[in-house]
Motif scaffolding. Structure first.
Motif, mmCIF file in Angstrom:
data_model
loop_
_atom_site.group_PDB
_atom_site.id
_atom_site.type_symbol
_atom_site.label_atom_id
_atom_site.label_comp_id
_atom_site.label_asym_id
_atom_site.label_seq_id
_atom_site.Cartn_x
_atom_site.Cartn_y
_atom_site.Cartn_z
ATOM 1 N N ARG A 49 31.907 46.687 40.666
ATOM 2 C CA ARG A 49 32.517 47.814 40.084
ATOM 3 C C ARG A 49 33.049 48.603 41.312
ATOM 4 O O ARG A 49 34.329 49.115 41.025
ATOM 5 C CB ARG A 49 31.575 48.885 39.622
ATOM 6 C CG ARG A 49 31.006 48.145 38.106
ATOM 7 C CD ARG A 49 30.138 49.115 37.302
ATOM 8 N NE ARG A 49 29.713 48.402 36.241
ATOM 9 C CZ ARG A 49 28.521 48.006 36.101
ATOM 10 N NH1 ARG A 49 27.250 48.125 37.148
ATOM 11 N NH2 ARG A 49 27.824 47.527 34.925
ATOM 12 N N LEU A 60 36.824 47.821 41.737
ATOM 13 C CA LEU A 60 37.865 48.056 40.981
ATOM 14 C C LEU A 60 38.665 48.902 41.455
ATOM 15 O O LEU A 60 39.906 49.140 40.801
ATOM 16 C CB LEU A 60 37.031 48.386 39.478
ATOM 17 C CG LEU A 60 36.069 47.532 38.683
ATOM 18 C CD1 LEU A 60 35.657 48.106 37.675
ATOM 19 C CD2 LEU A 60 37.226 46.403 38.286
ATOM 20 N N ASP A 106 46.180 44.257 44.126
ATOM 21 C CA ASP A 106 46.004 44.063 42.707
ATOM 22 C C ASP A 106 45.378 42.768 42.179
ATOM 23 O O ASP A 106 44.416 42.994 41.571
ATOM 24 C CB ASP A 106 47.423 43.343 42.255
ATOM 25 C CG ASP A 106 48.392 44.784 42.097
ATOM 26 O OD1 ASP A 106 47.879 45.947 42.174
ATOM 27 O OD2 ASP A 106 49.725 44.604 42.030
ATOM 28 N N ARG A 118 41.350 43.542 42.350
ATOM 29 C CA ARG A 118 41.124 44.410 41.388
ATOM 30 C C ARG A 118 40.885 43.479 40.001
ATOM 31 O O ARG A 118 40.123 43.611 39.212
ATOM 32 C CB ARG A 118 42.117 45.551 41.001
ATOM 33 C CG ARG A 118 42.151 46.593 42.090
ATOM 34 C CD ARG A 118 42.792 48.009 41.611
ATOM 35 N NE ARG A 118 44.276 47.661 40.973
ATOM 36 C CZ ARG A 118 45.140 47.767 41.824
ATOM 37 N NH1 ARG A 118 44.965 48.080 43.268
ATOM 38 N NH2 ARG A 118 46.548 47.555 41.262
ATOM 39 N N ASP A 119 41.889 42.683 40.094
ATOM 40 C CA ASP A 119 42.227 41.667 38.809
ATOM 41 C C ASP A 119 41.008 40.824 38.893
ATOM 42 O O ASP A 119 40.114 40.488 37.721
ATOM 43 C CB ASP A 119 43.522 40.937 38.895
ATOM 44 C CG ASP A 119 44.533 41.837 38.407
ATOM 45 O OD1 ASP A 119 44.394 42.886 37.892
ATOM 46 O OD2 ASP A 119 45.609 41.295 38.638
ATOM 47 N N THR A 170 37.869 42.567 37.863
ATOM 48 C CA THR A 170 37.768 42.912 36.172
ATOM 49 C C THR A 170 37.223 41.811 35.710
ATOM 50 O O THR A 170 36.591 41.773 34.485
ATOM 51 C CB THR A 170 39.048 43.663 35.967
ATOM 52 O OG1 THR A 170 39.406 44.645 36.561
ATOM 53 C CG2 THR A 170 39.064 43.774 34.340
ATOM 54 N N LEU A 173 33.516 40.682 36.045
ATOM 55 C CA LEU A 173 32.672 41.713 35.352
ATOM 56 C C LEU A 173 32.535 41.499 33.879
ATOM 57 O O LEU A 173 31.499 41.589 33.168
ATOM 58 C CB LEU A 173 32.982 43.155 36.109
ATOM 59 C CG LEU A 173 32.761 43.765 37.017
ATOM 60 C CD1 LEU A 173 33.327 45.182 37.412
ATOM 61 C CD2 LEU A 173 30.958 44.076 36.917
ATOM 62 N N GLN A 174 33.947 41.463 33.366
ATOM 63 C CA GLN A 174 33.843 41.156 32.004
ATOM 64 C C GLN A 174 33.289 39.996 31.390
ATOM 65 O O GLN A 174 32.747 39.950 30.465
ATOM 66 C CB GLN A 174 35.288 41.520 31.412
ATOM 67 C CG GLN A 174 35.981 43.003 31.469
ATOM 68 C CD GLN A 174 37.180 43.204 30.921
ATOM 69 O OE1 GLN A 174 37.611 42.221 30.612
ATOM 70 N NE2 GLN A 174 37.715 44.464 30.946
ATOM 71 N N GLU A 187 31.692 40.529 27.786
ATOM 72 C CA GLU A 187 32.729 40.967 26.992
ATOM 73 C C GLU A 187 33.702 40.207 26.612
ATOM 74 O O GLU A 187 34.759 40.669 25.816
ATOM 75 C CB GLU A 187 33.291 42.519 27.863
ATOM 76 C CG GLU A 187 32.179 43.596 28.247
ATOM 77 C CD GLU A 187 32.473 44.414 29.168
ATOM 78 O OE1 GLU A 187 33.977 44.929 29.289
ATOM 79 O OE2 GLU A 187 31.802 44.976 29.885
#
Length: 755
Positions: A425, A428, A433, A436-437, A440, A443-444, A449
């Motif tokens: 986290r 993030l 980029d 971060r990508d 993300t 994590l998901q 998710e």
């Protein structure tokens, strides 16, 4: 200066007359230099005019002139072999000269004129080994030619034993260069221990020579011998240890690496201490040699891994370039894979190294390896601090690799998952980029998710599974993809590790027009798929799985050139016969290939596509399709006959006769084997792929490879016969041990789960 300028054919005449006058000068140096220059700039037409002068120069009493003519003959042989071969009598006379250089150059030229005739070379060696060569330089050449004849000779009872006796006699020659050359050639041959012993003895004597060049030559030769026959060099260990303190660091490095290959387990610690003392005084090139030798020694004596790991770790902290540090990292990775007890200490050393590593590539590779091996250790949590530090302190490329490594720990170690989520986290909010990508996505996906597959295993395979699509094939498919309502499907991209181009004839020397864009790379399977799907008879066969390399069905330079490409589908096989008519006076019509599948009972012919016309030097294709059982890698042998109607052609007008004669041409048999159903797939992490496979997919069998000259040839035979793709560099033969080699193969069979 004239030699360097290399005047063109229309400028040569300006200097030719002057040089020809110098060839007849009374000053020998003028004559020699004129010959050298003239032969480098003259063309074939003018060469015949001065041939008489060159033949006279070869037998000239002055050795400088004679050597100049012989060396010029060596250069001229490449472009005008017919002319130079006419000088045979003069060259043979030069070989009997008392001048050392003349005999040396004469022998070199005489061998080059006969090198394509094995019998002639054998006769040359047989005549000269009786003692007519006095020049040490020529003697060295003769030793090389003799060893070549021995290697190529298949008769081990008559012709090659006297030649080997000649090599042994050269070990007692008065010239040191001759002794060294004979010893070197004997050590390179497949000889018995008794035959090898005299060569090792003379090399051992040279180790204590006062001349550095002799010590270097001897220790370098012994170093090569120690790779394959370490026991033969053991008697030289005392002399080799004395060379470890030699002022010439090249000699010292070769001595220590030789000792590492020949030493026993009890001497390892002592050798490691001595190596440490001089590592800082040698260049990276020699350091890499030492590192590779230490790796081989550790594989030979795995119980000594701790002291060697400490040495490698200390070496990582020293000054050094990228190649040197990469050699150390590769060695540690190899030792971790080969010695289970070395895993945790090796991983800790790598973690400590990336704290100060200045090379982005090495940091990323270490993090990738750490993500594969770290979760399987007894205490995976000890590595998290090192990995997260890379997220905070490194450049974007390394930070992205560190994020992926953290995610692997979270996916594979349940106890660490909450801690990993907290760290991901934080990523993030990274400025890059890519970082971060990745954070993300991980994590998901790990949180559930994003739905990927039906099980946790599917999630792990999606995130961390090996990318089995070669990037070159993916790029080629993306370039040829035409935008439409159907999205790009990566599952249709060929998994072949090596793509072969379509087998067609191209005009030699033909270049694309200036300013034309470079053609986009297209993989072989994609090109074949596009071609075959455009043929109505084959459009319903589905997706093409694999296309083989072309298999020649005719000898070279025959009337008709035919090769075949095997196209493998799910339940069909299409044979594409590429035909070329090489006779200008003939036109072939109604060309077809009759295929007899009597010895291929699992195949049944469904259709064929003949060739209406086959003009001279215009390639054409004939197709024959067979049906087989679905999901079954059927094998068999096919007999092939080329049938056609031949018509005579008037070469002046290009018109063909109206009437023709039916004829046929027997082709070689064709086999479809198991390897035709194998796809060369690159696997980035073979161990993980192997361990994650279903045990029921494993098959064990034995194959006989027959007699092979070397282990490298045996490995090549395995990959060729089974059609597999070597992985984790297992196709590279390690130096220790030489008698055992494990080949990891990654392969894919038509819709079968096999490896």
């Amino acid at each position: 200066m004239i030699k360097e300028l290399s005047p063109s054919s229309d400028e040569v005449f300006i200097v030719t007359s002057s040089l020809m006058k110098d060839m007849n000068s009374k000053t020998d140096m003028y004559r020699a230099n004129a010959i050298r220059v003239l032969c480098r700039i003259i063309d074939g037409n003018l060469l015949t005019q001065i041939e008489r002068y060159l033949k006279q120069a070869i037998v000239d009493k002055n050795p400088v002139v004679a050597s100049a003519a012989l060396v010029s003959g060596i250069h001229l042989l490449q472009a005008n072999p017919e002319i130079v071969k006419r000088w045979s009598n003069e060259v043979q006379e030069a070989v009997q000269s008392r001048a050392a250089l003349v005999q040396f150059h004469g022998l070199a030229l005489l061998h080059q004129t006969r090198q394509n005739d094995r019998l002639a070379v054998s006769k040359l060696v047989s005549s000269l080994t009786r003692g007519s060569v006095r020049s040490p330089l020529a003697q060295c050449l003769l030793i090389r030619y003799t060893s070549q004849v021995i290697r190529e000779s298949s008769n081990t009872q008559s012709g090659d034993r006297p030649f080997f006796d000649y090599l042994e006699s050269c070990l007692r020659h008065k010239a040191e260069m001759v002794i060294l050359e004979a010893a070197r050639k004997i050590t390179e041959m497949d000889v018995t221990s008794r035959e090898l012993a005299p060569a090792i003895t003379v090399l051992q004597l040279f180790l204590s020579s006062s001349k550095p060049v002799l010590r270097f030559a001897a220790v370098r030769t012994l170093n090569k011998v120690a790779i394959t026959r370490p026991l033969a060099v053991t008697n030289c260990n005392v002399d080799l240890e004395s060379l470890m303190s030699d002022q010439n660091r090249s000699i010292a490095t070769l001595a220590i690496t030789t000792l590492l290959k020949t030493g026993n387990e009890s001497s390892v610690d002592r050798l490691m201490k001595q190596i440490t003392s001089f590592m800082s005084d040698i260049s990276d090139e020699f350091k890499i040699v030492v590192i590779e030798a230490i790796r081989s020694l550790c594989l030979k004596f795995p119980l000594k891994y701790r002291s060697m790991m400490i040495f490698l770790s200390n070496s990582l902290r020293e000054e050094g370039g990228f190649e040197y540090k990469k050699a150390i990292v590769d060695s540690i990775v190899t030792l971790i894979g080969a010695i289970p007890d070395a895993k945790e200490i090796g991983l800790l050393h790598l973690c400590e190294f990336i704290e100060d590593c200045e090379f982005t590539y090495l940091s990323s590779q270490i993090l990738h390896f750490l993500g594969n091996e770290g979760p399987r250790t007894s205490d995976p949590s000890r590595y998290i601090r090192y990995i997260y530090n890379r997220v905070i302190l490194e450049n974007p490329t390394v930070r992205a690799s560190a994020v992926s490594t953290l995610a692997k720990f979270g996916a594979l170690v349940d106890e660490l998952k909450p801690r990993i989520f907290v760290l991901l986290r934080r990523c993030l909010f990274d400025t890059d980029d890519e970082v971060r990508d990745r954070a993300t996505l991980y994590l998901q996906t790990l949180n559930g998710e994003v739905a990927v597959g039906n099980s946790e295993k599917d999630v792990k395979e999606f995130l961390f599974g090996s990318f089995d699509v070669p990037l070159a094939n993916l790029e080629a498919s993306l370039r040829t993809y035409e935008p439409s309502e159907e999205p790009f499907d990566i599952s249709l991209v060929s998994r072949e590790a090596r793509s072969q181009p379509l087998h067609d004839k191209k005009a030699p020397g033909k270049k694309p027009p200036a300013g034309a864009p470079a053609p986009a790379p297209v993989s072989a399977v994609d090109a074949y798929q596009k071609m075959l799907s455009s043929i109505a008879e084959f459009s319903g066969f589905g997706r093409l799985f694999k296309s083989s390399e072309p298999v020649e069905l005719t000898e070279a330079e025959t009337e008709y050139a035919v090769n075949v490409v095997k196209h493998i589908y799910e339940n069909h096989v299409v044979l594409q016969y590429n035909c070329t008519n090489t006779i200008p006076e003939q036109l072939l019509e109604d060309v077809t290939v009759y295929v007899d599948a009597t010895d291929a009972e699992e195949f049944s012919e469904v259709c064929s596509k003949p060739l209406k016309s086959l003009p001279y030097d215009s390639p054409g294709q004939i197709f024959v399709a067979f049906e087989k059982l679905e999901h079954v890698p059927a094998i068999g042998k096919f007999s092939n006959v080329l049938k056609f109607t031949v018509k005579e052609v008037d070469t002046s007008s290009g018109e063909a006769d109206e009437d023709g004669v039916e004829d046929e041409y027997q082709l070689e048999d064709l086999e479809i084997v198991s390897a035709d159903y194998m796809l060369r797939v690159a696997v980035s992490n073979f161990r993980n792929a192997w361990e994650n496979m279903d045990p029921e997919s494993e098959r064990v069998d034995e194959y006989g490879l027959g007699a092979r000259e070397s282990l490298a040839e045996a490995v090549s035979a395995v990959t060729s016969i089974l059609g597999m793709q070597p992985s984790v560099s297992s196709s590279i033969i390690t130096t220790e041990p030489k008698n055992l080699h494990t080949l990891c193969g990654a392969l894919c069979i038509l819709y079968l789960c096999c490896c």
